[in-house]
Design an enzyme around this catalytic site. Structure first.
Site, PDB file in Angstrom:
ATOM      1  N   ARG A  72      32.056 -29.416  -4.110  1.00 23.52           N
ATOM      2  CA  ARG A  72      33.057 -30.300  -3.506  1.00 23.52           C
ATOM      3  C   ARG A  72      34.145 -30.503  -4.550  1.00 23.52           C
ATOM      4  O   ARG A  72      33.855 -30.727  -5.719  1.00 23.52           O
ATOM      5  CB  ARG A  72      32.435 -31.634  -3.097  1.00 23.52           C
ATOM      6  CG  ARG A  72      31.247 -31.470  -2.144  1.00 23.52           C
ATOM      7  CD  ARG A  72      30.690 -32.801  -1.686  1.00 23.52           C
ATOM      8  NE  ARG A  72      29.409 -32.650  -1.028  1.00 23.52           N
ATOM      9  CZ  ARG A  72      29.248 -32.357   0.255  1.00 23.52           C
ATOM     10  NH1 ARG A  72      30.322 -32.171   1.005  1.00 23.52           N
ATOM     11  NH2 ARG A  72      28.054 -32.258   0.794  1.00 23.52           N
ATOM     12  N   ASP A 103      33.260 -30.282   8.358  1.00 23.87           N
ATOM     13  CA  ASP A 103      34.518 -30.906   8.748  1.00 23.87           C
ATOM     14  C   ASP A 103      35.528 -30.969   7.607  1.00 23.87           C
ATOM     15  O   ASP A 103      36.708 -30.628   7.772  1.00 23.87           O
ATOM     16  CB  ASP A 103      34.230 -32.315   9.283  1.00 23.87           C
ATOM     17  CG  ASP A 103      35.484 -33.024   9.752  1.00 23.87           C
ATOM     18  OD1 ASP A 103      35.900 -33.982   9.095  1.00 23.87           O
ATOM     19  OD2 ASP A 103      36.063 -32.607  10.774  1.00 23.87           O
ATOM     20  N   THR A 125      26.983 -26.527   8.769  1.00 21.84           N
ATOM     21  CA  THR A 125      26.522 -27.879   8.418  1.00 21.84           C
ATOM     22  C   THR A 125      25.262 -28.183   9.214  1.00 21.84           C
ATOM     23  O   THR A 125      25.230 -27.976  10.424  1.00 21.84           O
ATOM     24  CB  THR A 125      27.597 -28.948   8.710  1.00 21.84           C
ATOM     25  OG1 THR A 125      26.999 -30.244   8.683  1.00 21.84           O
ATOM     26  CG2 THR A 125      28.255 -28.750  10.053  1.00 21.84           C
ATOM     27  N   ASP A 127      24.093 -30.958  10.017  1.00 24.83           N
ATOM     28  CA  ASP A 127      24.204 -32.174  10.839  1.00 24.83           C
ATOM     29  C   ASP A 127      24.536 -31.886  12.296  1.00 24.83           C
ATOM     30  O   ASP A 127      24.329 -32.740  13.161  1.00 24.83           O
ATOM     31  CB  ASP A 127      25.263 -33.109  10.267  1.00 24.83           C
ATOM     32  CG  ASP A 127      24.817 -33.787   8.985  1.00 24.83           C
ATOM     33  OD1 ASP A 127      23.648 -33.598   8.595  1.00 24.83           O
ATOM     34  OD2 ASP A 127      25.635 -34.493   8.370  1.00 24.83           O
ATOM     35  N   ASP A 129      27.473 -31.752  13.646  1.00 29.13           N
ATOM     36  CA  ASP A 129      28.382 -32.846  13.981  1.00 29.13           C
ATOM     37  C   ASP A 129      29.812 -32.397  14.291  1.00 29.13           C
ATOM     38  O   ASP A 129      30.752 -33.173  14.146  1.00 29.13           O
ATOM     39  CB  ASP A 129      28.409 -33.871  12.838  1.00 29.13           C
ATOM     40  CG  ASP A 129      28.845 -33.248  11.514  1.00 29.13           C
ATOM     41  OD1 ASP A 129      28.969 -32.008  11.432  1.00 29.13           O
ATOM     42  OD2 ASP A 129      29.054 -34.013  10.551  1.00 29.13           O
ATOM     43  N   ALA A 186       7.893 -37.704  18.229  1.00 28.83           N
ATOM     44  CA  ALA A 186       8.145 -39.029  17.641  1.00 28.83           C
ATOM     45  C   ALA A 186       8.020 -40.134  18.678  1.00 28.83           C
ATOM     46  O   ALA A 186       8.384 -39.966  19.842  1.00 28.83           O
ATOM     47  CB  ALA A 186       9.537 -39.057  17.009  1.00 28.83           C
TER      48      ALA A 186
END
Length: 320
Positions: A72, A103, A125, A127, A129, A186
């Site tokens: 990063r 993103d 990614t 995630d 997302d 779960a």
């Protein structure tokens, strides 16, 4: 189009290597010189760039992480650092750039494209997302990894008549918690998209215990709170024996699933294909099993849509 750079940025994901391989092979097949940029935008600024060879990508498809490394870069986000990146791309005579990341990486790709360097974003990614695509590279592997861990954890929880709360990655997106939670059976799923007061969650676990269900599994997205703090709250407000488990980086590592390898290959190939067509400022993705490409502005701005129906389904499946 003569030279195309490839970089991976942000968090690593299983499948990035498959995307690198596919992009390299598609470009190589078209006669382009494919340049590897090491350590993401940081490496672009610092000139960590070299020509890739067939040997470099020959045996990487099945491996996790990224052979190009990742990082990063705060420097890239300021004007001076960004200019350095542009100057370095020019110095290495890059005509196009494939950016594999999430993103934040896409926002960098968008800015580079607006300043003259054609870019195509590939969604990497765990995630999941990014709202413009149904799946991102690494998500399926992360879900499969966690599903296996859930059953391992359940064995120990059952031996102690205990509730296990598994805190999984997903700051603003609860997809990993949702999908792994359903696949792992779960009893309770906590996600940021459907906030549940901890008092209500504790009550549900207490009622399950009264009904004789002494062992439960809770999957909790990190965006829904801290598993440790949640367990502390439950202990203070009930007689439930409860334990917090944070799998951490094991969710991001490991060999990619077959689905992620194929998805990454399709997206990496299409990214170079778009650059060959003279198209920049694009992002590739998948929708209803078809590879799509959209304007990178739309990819960055498209909000992720949480599958509420899937979430509600688990409420029923876990009720009795």
């Amino acid at each position: 189009m003569k030279r195309i750079g490839i970089l991976t940025s942000g968090g690593d994901t299983p499948g990035m290597n498959a995307a690198i391989r596919a992009a390299f092979k598609e470009g190589n097949n078209r006669g382009y010189t494919m340049m590897g940029i090491y350590h993401g935008y940081k490496g672009l600024i610092e000139g960590r760039i070299s020509q890739m060879t067939c040997e470099q990508v020959e045996n990487i498809m099945h491996k996790g992480g990224t052979v190009l490394r990742t990082a990063r870069s705060m420097e890239f986000m300021n004007d001076e650092g960004f200019k350095k990146a542009l100057d370095m791309a020019s110095a290495y005579r890059l005509d196009g750039l494939v950016v594999i990341g999430g993103d934040g990486s896409f926002k960098g790709a968008k800015q580079l494209n607006e300043n003259g360097l054609r870019t195509v974003g590939v969604p990497g990614t765990i995630d999941n997302d990014m709202g413009y695509t149904e799946y991102t590279i690494g998500f399926d592997t992360a879900v499969n990894t966690l599903t296996k861990e859930i059953y391992n954890i359940r064995d120990t929880m059952r031996a102690h008549d205990r509730v296990g709360v598994i805190e999984v990655m997903g700051r603003n997106c609860g997809d990993i918690a949702l999908w792994a939670g359903i696949a792992g059976g779960a009893d309770l799923i906590l996600v940021p998209e459907c906030p549940m007061p901890w008092s209500e969650a504790a009550k549900k676990l207490h009622e399950m215990r009264l009904r004789g269900k002494l062992t439960c599994i809770v999957t909790m997205a990190e965006g829904a709170g801290s598993a440790k703090e949640f367990c502390d709250y439950v202990r203070q407000n009930s007689d439930v024996d409860i334990k917090a488990i944070v799998p951490g980086y094991i969710q991001r590592g490991g060999n990619p699933s077959a689905f992620d390898r194929i998805l990454a290959s399709r997206l990496g190939q299409r990214a170079v294909e778009l650059l060959a067509e003279g198209k920049g400022g694009m992002a590739v993705g998948i929708w209803r099993n078809r590879i799509i490409d959209v304007d990178i502005n739309d990819a960055v701005n498209k909000k992720d849509k949480f599958d509420k129906k899937l979430y509600d389904m688990n409420e029923v499946l876990a009720r009795f």
